[in-house]
Design a protein around this motif. Structure first.
Motif, PDB file in Angstrom:
ATOM      1  N   GLN A 141      55.060  68.775  84.659  1.00  0.00           N
ATOM      2  CA  GLN A 141      55.765  70.058  84.607  1.00  0.00           C
ATOM      3  C   GLN A 141      55.933  70.643  86.023  1.00  0.00           C
ATOM      4  O   GLN A 141      57.001  71.140  86.379  1.00  0.00           O
ATOM      5  CB  GLN A 141      54.976  71.041  83.738  1.00  0.00           C
ATOM      6  N   PHE A 142      54.872  70.553  86.812  1.00  0.00           N
ATOM      7  CA  PHE A 142      54.930  71.115  88.167  1.00  0.00           C
ATOM      8  C   PHE A 142      56.022  70.443  89.000  1.00  0.00           C
ATOM      9  O   PHE A 142      56.811  71.098  89.690  1.00  0.00           O
ATOM     10  CB  PHE A 142      53.568  70.959  88.858  1.00  0.00           C
ATOM     11  N   THR A 143      56.077  69.113  88.921  1.00  0.00           N
ATOM     12  CA  THR A 143      57.079  68.372  89.702  1.00  0.00           C
ATOM     13  C   THR A 143      58.488  68.755  89.266  1.00  0.00           C
ATOM     14  O   THR A 143      59.382  68.916  90.102  1.00  0.00           O
ATOM     15  CB  THR A 143      56.858  66.860  89.518  1.00  0.00           C
ATOM     16  N   ALA A 144      58.660  68.933  87.947  1.00  0.00           N
ATOM     17  CA  ALA A 144      59.977  69.356  87.454  1.00  0.00           C
ATOM     18  C   ALA A 144      60.344  70.718  88.042  1.00  0.00           C
ATOM     19  O   ALA A 144      61.471  70.917  88.511  1.00  0.00           O
ATOM     20  CB  ALA A 144      59.962  69.417  85.922  1.00  0.00           C
ATOM     21  N   VAL A 145      59.405  71.657  88.063  1.00  0.00           N
ATOM     22  CA  VAL A 145      59.700  73.008  88.559  1.00  0.00           C
ATOM     23  C   VAL A 145      60.062  72.966  90.044  1.00  0.00           C
ATOM     24  O   VAL A 145      61.099  73.495  90.454  1.00  0.00           O
ATOM     25  CB  VAL A 145      58.506  73.963  88.319  1.00  0.00           C
ATOM     26  N   VAL A 146      59.230  72.311  90.854  1.00  0.00           N
ATOM     27  CA  VAL A 146      59.484  72.402  92.299  1.00  0.00           C
ATOM     28  C   VAL A 146      60.710  71.601  92.730  1.00  0.00           C
ATOM     29  O   VAL A 146      61.253  71.847  93.805  1.00  0.00           O
ATOM     30  CB  VAL A 146      58.241  72.046  93.161  1.00  0.00           C
ATOM     31  N   THR A 147      61.152  70.660  91.882  1.00  0.00           N
ATOM     32  CA  THR A 147      62.373  69.927  92.233  1.00  0.00           C
ATOM     33  C   THR A 147      63.600  70.488  91.497  1.00  0.00           C
ATOM     34  O   THR A 147      64.672  69.890  91.533  1.00  0.00           O
ATOM     35  CB  THR A 147      62.221  68.420  91.924  1.00  0.00           C
ATOM     36  N   GLY A 148      63.411  71.645  90.831  1.00  0.00           N
ATOM     37  CA  GLY A 148      64.558  72.337  90.250  1.00  0.00           C
ATOM     38  C   GLY A 148      65.090  71.756  88.955  1.00  0.00           C
ATOM     39  O   GLY A 148      66.264  71.942  88.620  1.00  0.00           O
ATOM     40  N   LYS A 149      64.250  71.031  88.187  1.00  0.00           N
ATOM     41  CA  LYS A 149      64.690  70.459  86.902  1.00  0.00           C
ATOM     42  C   LYS A 149      64.449  71.449  85.755  1.00  0.00           C
ATOM     43  O   LYS A 149      63.630  72.358  85.866  1.00  0.00           O
ATOM     44  CB  LYS A 149      63.895  69.181  86.618  1.00  0.00           C
ATOM     45  N   ASP A 150      65.120  71.219  84.623  1.00  0.00           N
ATOM     46  CA  ASP A 150      64.874  72.003  83.409  1.00  0.00           C
ATOM     47  C   ASP A 150      63.454  71.742  82.906  1.00  0.00           C
ATOM     48  O   ASP A 150      62.928  70.635  83.074  1.00  0.00           O
ATOM     49  CB  ASP A 150      65.819  71.563  82.274  1.00  0.00           C
ATOM     50  N   VAL A 151      62.841  72.751  82.279  1.00  0.00           N
ATOM     51  CA  VAL A 151      61.532  72.570  81.647  1.00  0.00           C
ATOM     52  C   VAL A 151      61.623  73.011  80.186  1.00  0.00           C
ATOM     53  O   VAL A 151      62.081  74.117  79.899  1.00  0.00           O
ATOM     54  CB  VAL A 151      60.433  73.398  82.376  1.00  0.00           C
ATOM     55  N   LEU A 152      61.231  72.117  79.281  1.00  0.00           N
ATOM     56  CA  LEU A 152      61.228  72.441  77.856  1.00  0.00           C
ATOM     57  C   LEU A 152      59.890  73.055  77.484  1.00  0.00           C
ATOM     58  O   LEU A 152      58.838  72.489  77.774  1.00  0.00           O
ATOM     59  CB  LEU A 152      61.414  71.164  77.022  1.00  0.00           C
ATOM     60  N   LEU A 153      59.963  74.249  76.864  1.00  0.00           N
ATOM     61  CA  LEU A 153      58.740  74.947  76.438  1.00  0.00           C
ATOM     62  C   LEU A 153      58.891  75.285  74.973  1.00  0.00           C
ATOM     63  O   LEU A 153      59.539  76.276  74.641  1.00  0.00           O
ATOM     64  CB  LEU A 153      58.570  76.252  77.209  1.00  0.00           C
ATOM     65  N   GLY A 154      58.328  74.469  74.085  1.00  0.00           N
ATOM     66  CA  GLY A 154      58.488  74.737  72.662  1.00  0.00           C
ATOM     67  C   GLY A 154      59.964  74.850  72.319  1.00  0.00           C
ATOM     68  O   GLY A 154      60.752  73.942  72.587  1.00  0.00           O
ATOM     69  N   GLU A 155      60.364  76.021  71.795  1.00  0.00           N
ATOM     70  CA  GLU A 155      61.745  76.194  71.347  1.00  0.00           C
ATOM     71  C   GLU A 155      62.680  76.678  72.460  1.00  0.00           C
ATOM     72  O   GLU A 155      63.874  76.795  72.249  1.00  0.00           O
ATOM     73  CB  GLU A 155      61.803  77.125  70.128  1.00  0.00           C
TER      74      GLU A 155
END
Ligand SMILES: *Cc1c(COP(=O)(O)O)cnc(C)c1O
Length: 335
Positions: free
Chosen positions: A311-325
């Motif tokens: 999740q951290f790598t997705a955030v710092v590289t500007g990717k979408d993050v899926l959180l439940g719904e």
């Protein structure tokens, strides 16, 4: 002990010194530039367990009588790690309850600290309800995550260190969930600096303490997935201490969105080179969103670094993050 005073914090400081770290307070030049203020970071990420909860757990565990059989708690996260670590250092058995939904990596992290993990029930509430009574019969003592005088006094030691490290501190921003941390920090900081503002920050979805303060009494909230997963959960309808302390001592409570938390995780990484979990950056998020004015010397309590690295790598590289719904839409930092 049904209440807590500054003398309890002084006692806690002496007691936990061998187990929990005195953490550094560092200037944050990059973030200060972004928010046009004077911001320092209190790095609880440098605790041996990666989060501040070791202070409260250590104070509670080290206060136990010599003849207890061991300790127990119901936690998948930073409190479970803290209880396991403090028990191991004191040579005590630790039993940590979790539900069957807990991912294997979290389970392994707590087992690696020497604790016995027991899976009960299909949810964390279920695990709490079903788990604790049989172990009480085995002579294990429950260490609560926030609503306990010894735990609050342990977290409060952050406030003493902060005032020594930053005598002119004017504003402290504290991540807020069950309120053990915020009550303790407010108690100690205001005992030493009565004019210092202490502001609690929560995520805007499922903020149990905020909703309870609005209602004037503890209320239940629906728990939802968040980048600040360490801030989830209720404050307990039978809350004894942390609700009243937050009501009486906090100057304000401010809520931040998932997008704001996402951008603050990016800012602490790209501006300050720090790996932080979502819960730890909500103060930075509130400043960046201009929900709190950076008046005077500002201290952010950066509470923990135990983030899922995918999740951290997705955030710092500007990717979408899926959180439940929900999906937090990705944007590269600074775009
Ligand atoms: C537990 C926790 C908090 C909130 O502390 P409370 O005492 O429950 O308000 C904040 N940040 C992190 C990383 C935590 O683990």
């Amino acid at each position: 002990m049904s209440t807590i005073g500054y003398q309890d914090v002084v006692a806690a400081r002496g007691r936990i010194a061998a187990l929990a770290a005195t953490t550094p307070l560092v200037p944050a030049p990059g973030l200060s530039g972004v928010v046009r203020g004077d911001v320092c970071l209190k790095l609880e990420t440098t605790q041996p367990t990666g989060a501040f909860k070791l202070r409260g757990a250590a104070n509670a565990v080290l206060s136990l009588d010599g003849d207890v059989a061991g300790v127990t708690c119901c936690s998948t996260g930073n409190h479970g790690r803290a209880v396991a670590y403090a028990a191991r250092e004191r040579g005590l058995r630790a039993v940590v309850f979790m539900s069957s939904l807990v991912p294997a990596n979290k389970l392994d992290a707590i087992r690696a600290l020497g604790a016995e993990v027991r899976i009960v029930g299909g949810s964390q509430d279920d695990a709490l309800a079903k788990g604790l009574s049989p172990v009480r019969e085995e002579g294990l003592v429950e260490i609560p995550p926030f609503d306990d005088p010894l735990v609050i006094a342990g977290q409060a030691t952050i406030g003493c260190e902060l005032v020594e490290q930053m005598p002119d501190v004017a504003t402290v921003l504290v991540p807020l969930s069950g309120g053990g941390l915020a009550s303790g920090v407010a108690l100690a900081t205001k005992a030493l600096r009565p004019d210092c503002r202490v502001i609690g920050i929560s995520m805007d979805r499922g903020a149990a303490m905020y909703e309870s303060l609005e209602a004037g009494h503890p209320v239940e909230v629906t728990e939802v997935a968040s980048l600040a997963d360490s801030l989830g959960g209720g404050i307990g309808l039978d809350n004894r201490l942390s609700f009243a302390l937050c009501r009486d001592l906090l100057d304000d409570v401010v809520l931040v969105t998932e997008d704001e938390i996402y951008r603050a995780m990016q800012a602490l990484y790209w501006e300050e080179r720090l790996v932080c979990e979502g819960a730890a950056v909500v103060g930075a998020a509130a400043l960046m969103a201009r929900k709190v004015a950076p008046a005077g010397s500002v201290a952010l309590i950066v509470t923990g670094r135990n983030v899922d690295m995918g999740q951290f790598t997705a955030v710092v590289t500007g990717k979408d993050v899926l959180l439940g719904e929900i999906t937090v839409r990705g944007t590269p930092y600074g775009a």
